[in-house]
Design a protein around this motif. Structure first.
Motif, PDB file in Angstrom:
ATOM      1  N   ILE A  57       0.642  -1.325   0.032  1.00 42.32           N
ATOM      2  CA  ILE A  57       0.008  -0.161   0.098  1.00 42.32           C
ATOM      3  C   ILE A  57       0.881   1.278   0.039  1.00 42.32           C
ATOM      4  N   GLU A  58       1.884   1.312   0.810  1.00 40.41           N
ATOM      5  CA  GLU A  58       2.937   2.336   1.043  1.00 40.41           C
ATOM      6  C   GLU A  58       3.376   2.634  -0.626  1.00 40.41           C
ATOM      7  N   ARG A  59       3.843   1.523  -1.201  1.00 37.45           N
ATOM      8  CA  ARG A  59       4.543   1.434  -2.457  1.00 37.45           C
ATOM      9  C   ARG A  59       3.555   2.197  -3.370  1.00 37.45           C
ATOM     10  N   VAL A  60       2.437   1.709  -3.679  1.00 45.98           N
ATOM     11  CA  VAL A  60       1.438   2.149  -4.586  1.00 45.98           C
ATOM     12  C   VAL A  60       0.987   3.693  -4.349  1.00 45.98           C
ATOM     13  N   SER A  61       0.966   3.960  -2.972  1.00 41.75           N
ATOM     14  CA  SER A  61       0.363   5.276  -2.795  1.00 41.75           C
ATOM     15  C   SER A  61       1.608   6.397  -2.653  1.00 41.75           C
ATOM     16  N   ARG A  62       2.753   5.615  -2.228  1.00 45.45           N
ATOM     17  CA  ARG A  62       4.020   6.528  -2.231  1.00 45.45           C
ATOM     18  C   ARG A  62       3.581   7.634  -1.092  1.00 45.45           C
ATOM     19  N   MET A  63       3.007   6.825  -0.187  1.00 43.66           N
ATOM     20  CA  MET A  63       2.640   7.530   1.120  1.00 43.66           C
ATOM     21  C   MET A  63       2.849   6.568   2.276  1.00 43.66           C
ATOM     22  N   THR A  64       3.246   7.004   3.664  1.00 47.03           N
ATOM     23  CA  THR A  64       3.251   6.258   4.622  1.00 47.03           C
ATOM     24  C   THR A  64       1.757   5.819   5.227  1.00 47.03           C
ATOM     25  N   ILE A  65       1.751   4.652   5.889  1.00 44.07           N
ATOM     26  CA  ILE A  65       0.153   4.211   6.423  1.00 44.07           C
ATOM     27  C   ILE A  65      -0.168   5.540   7.374  1.00 44.07           C
ATOM     28  N   ALA A  66       0.840   5.832   8.185  1.00 38.26           N
ATOM     29  CA  ALA A  66       0.420   7.174   9.014  1.00 38.26           C
ATOM     30  C   ALA A  66      -0.056   8.495   7.974  1.00 38.26           C
ATOM     31  N   GLU A  67       0.705   8.647   7.191  1.00 37.32           N
ATOM     32  CA  GLU A  67      -0.044   9.660   5.975  1.00 37.32           C
ATOM     33  C   GLU A  67      -1.153   9.544   5.501  1.00 37.32           C
ATOM     34  N   LEU A  68      -1.475   8.117   5.095  1.00 42.95           N
ATOM     35  CA  LEU A  68      -2.624   7.684   4.495  1.00 42.95           C
ATOM     36  C   LEU A  68      -3.617   8.104   5.395  1.00 42.95           C
ATOM     37  N   PHE A  69      -3.697   7.577   6.595  1.00 46.59           N
ATOM     38  CA  PHE A  69      -4.527   7.868   7.479  1.00 46.59           C
ATOM     39  C   PHE A  69      -4.892   9.099   7.729  1.00 46.59           C
ATOM     40  N   ALA A  70      -3.946  10.123   7.963  1.00 48.22           N
ATOM     41  CA  ALA A  70      -4.066  11.514   8.210  1.00 48.22           C
ATOM     42  C   ALA A  70      -4.665  12.015   7.237  1.00 48.22           C
ATOM     43  N   ALA A  71      -4.315  11.818   5.794  1.00 49.43           N
ATOM     44  CA  ALA A  71      -4.862  12.559   4.598  1.00 49.43           C
ATOM     45  C   ALA A  71      -6.372  12.149   4.375  1.00 49.43           C
ATOM     46  N   TYR A  72      -6.603  10.879   4.289  1.00 44.28           N
ATOM     47  CA  TYR A  72      -7.751  10.628   3.930  1.00 44.28           C
ATOM     48  C   TYR A  72      -8.925   9.672   4.851  1.00 44.28           C
ATOM     49  N   GLY A  73      -8.150   9.337   5.991  1.00 50.36           N
ATOM     50  CA  GLY A  73      -9.128   8.614   7.052  1.00 50.36           C
ATOM     51  C   GLY A  73      -8.950   7.008   6.851  1.00 50.36           C
ATOM     52  N   GLU A  74      -9.467   6.498   7.890  1.00 52.02           N
ATOM     53  CA  GLU A  74      -9.416   5.037   7.931  1.00 52.02           C
ATOM     54  C   GLU A  74     -10.587   4.427   6.901  1.00 52.02           C
ATOM     55  N   GLN A  75     -11.473   4.953   6.640  1.00 57.30           N
ATOM     56  CA  GLN A  75     -12.304   4.346   5.575  1.00 57.30           C
ATOM     57  C   GLN A  75     -11.591   4.132   4.056  1.00 57.30           C
ATOM     58  N   GLU A  76     -11.291   5.369   3.723  1.00 53.90           N
ATOM     59  CA  GLU A  76     -10.372   5.452   2.585  1.00 53.90           C
ATOM     60  C   GLU A  76      -9.435   4.353   2.630  1.00 53.90           C
ATOM     61  N   ARG A  78      -9.175   1.568   4.358  1.00 55.69           N
ATOM     62  CA  ARG A  78      -9.756   0.424   4.073  1.00 55.69           C
ATOM     63  C   ARG A  78      -9.998  -0.078   2.749  1.00 55.69           C
ATOM     64  N   ALA A  79     -10.531   0.991   2.149  1.00 52.14           N
ATOM     65  CA  ALA A  79     -10.750   0.560   0.467  1.00 52.14           C
ATOM     66  C   ALA A  79      -9.808   0.422  -0.254  1.00 52.14           C
ATOM     67  N   LEU A  80      -8.593   1.165  -0.033  1.00 45.33           N
ATOM     68  CA  LEU A  80      -7.507   0.941  -0.816  1.00 45.33           C
ATOM     69  C   LEU A  80      -6.896  -0.486  -0.250  1.00 45.33           C
ATOM     70  N   GLU A  81      -6.878  -0.663   0.866  1.00 45.68           N
ATOM     71  CA  GLU A  81      -6.299  -2.154   1.609  1.00 45.68           C
ATOM     72  C   GLU A  81      -6.931  -3.314   0.739  1.00 45.68           C
ATOM     73  N   ALA A  82      -8.222  -3.012   0.774  1.00 42.77           N
ATOM     74  CA  ALA A  82      -9.096  -4.048   0.135  1.00 42.77           C
ATOM     75  C   ALA A  82      -8.906  -4.513  -1.398  1.00 42.77           C
ATOM     76  N   ARG A  83      -8.654  -3.445  -2.183  1.00 44.17           N
ATOM     77  CA  ARG A  83      -8.200  -3.491  -3.500  1.00 44.17           C
ATOM     78  C   ARG A  83      -6.878  -4.183  -3.749  1.00 44.17           C
ATOM     79  N   VAL A  84      -5.813  -3.634  -2.796  1.00 45.46           N
ATOM     80  CA  VAL A  84      -4.560  -4.147  -2.944  1.00 45.46           C
ATOM     81  C   VAL A  84      -4.519  -5.779  -2.336  1.00 45.46           C
ATOM     82  N   ILE A  85      -5.058  -6.025  -1.252  1.00 46.43           N
ATOM     83  CA  ILE A  85      -4.995  -7.352  -1.067  1.00 46.43           C
ATOM     84  C   ILE A  85      -6.025  -8.274  -1.955  1.00 46.43           C
TER      85      ILE A  85
END
Ligand SMILES: Nc1ncnc2c1ncn2[C@@H]1O[C@H](COP(=O)(O)OP(=O)(O)O)[C@@H](O)[C@H]1O
Ligand SMILES: O=C(O)C1=C[C@@H](OP(=O)(O)O)[C@@H](O)[C@H](O)C1
Ligand SMILES: [Mg+2]
Length: 196
Positions: A57-76, A78-85
């Motif tokens: 997820i960090e590789r494809v988004s070029r953001m850290t998990i912490a940055e993703l949570f801060a910028a988009y929130g947990e719901q977004e 989870r949606a990205l996580e579901a697609r990647v997995i």
């Protein structure tokens, strides 16, 4: 000269590899259970690729998990996580270590159930806390009382992790020993399904 006998360790790897076949092995469980570090060892023992879904997820988004949570929130997240997995599980065999919330999400859990053999690394609160307290990279634990937050997550999530195909107790033993226990669980599961 005669061929050397297989060592016990070799036969454990070989038997687990045969039992897994072309399926993926997916590690689930709470933060600190050892999914990322034990998963990497299991993959190397089985000589199959290892992928950590958080790193992907960090590789494809070029953001850290912490940055993703801060910028988009947990719901977004989870949606990205579901697609990647879902994508990671399309071909196998692979060892895929998931982030702690992945199996809790209905959509992601369906992908995991369909995508291979799931293993819950189950640990008690003190083991988890000792490990996660050393790093502050996990956004869900940035609370006033992170140990209590972790305990709350345990209570909410353990009944869901229990839906994994296999459970391995994550204890304070070397990671290599935990990896061997995962391999043994894969072999046992295969024996049981062959017997039924
Ligand atoms: N069996 C173990 N013994 C000691 N430390 C461990 C063990 N398993 C994991 N750790 C350590 O605990 C921390 C969390 O492990 P990690 O693999 O990142 O867990 P997860 O991916 O489940 O959150 C890491 O610092 C890791 O080195
Ligand atoms: O439990 C969770 O919801 C999370 C666990 C983390 O992964 P680890 O379980 O590998 O720490 C990471 O995916 C994110 O911080 C959210
Ligand atoms: Mg991890």
């Amino acid at each position: 000269m005669s061929e050397p006998l297989l060592t016990v360790a070799d036969s454990l790897k070989d038997r687990a590899r045969a039992a897994l076949g072309s399926r993926n092995l997916i590690l689930v469980g709470l933060m600190g259970a050892g999914k990322s570090s034990v998963g990497r060892i299991v993959a190397s023992q089985l000589a199959i690729p290892f992928i950590d879904s958080d790193l992907e997820i960090e590789r494809v988004s070029r953001m850290t998990i912490a940055e993703l949570f801060a910028a988009y929130g947990e719901q977004e997240f989870r949606a990205l996580e579901a697609r990647v997995i879902k994508r990671l599980l399309k071909s196998g065999p692979r060892v895929v270590s998931t982030g702690g919330g992945a199996f809790i999400n209905d959509r992601t859990r369906k992908h995991i159930k369909k995508g291979g053999l799931s293993v819950w690394l189950k640990a008690d609160l003190d083991v988890l806390w000792d490990r996660v307290a050393k790093r502050d990279t996990r956004p869900l634990l940035k609370t006033e009382n992170p140990k209590q937050t972790l305990e709350g997550l345990m209570n909410a999530r353990y009944p869901i992790y229990a839906q994994a195909d296999l459970t391995v107790l994550s204890r304070d033993v070397r990671k290599e020993i935990m990896a061997d226990e995962v391999l043994k669980a894969v072999i046992e599961a295969q024996k049981e399904s062959a017997a039924s």
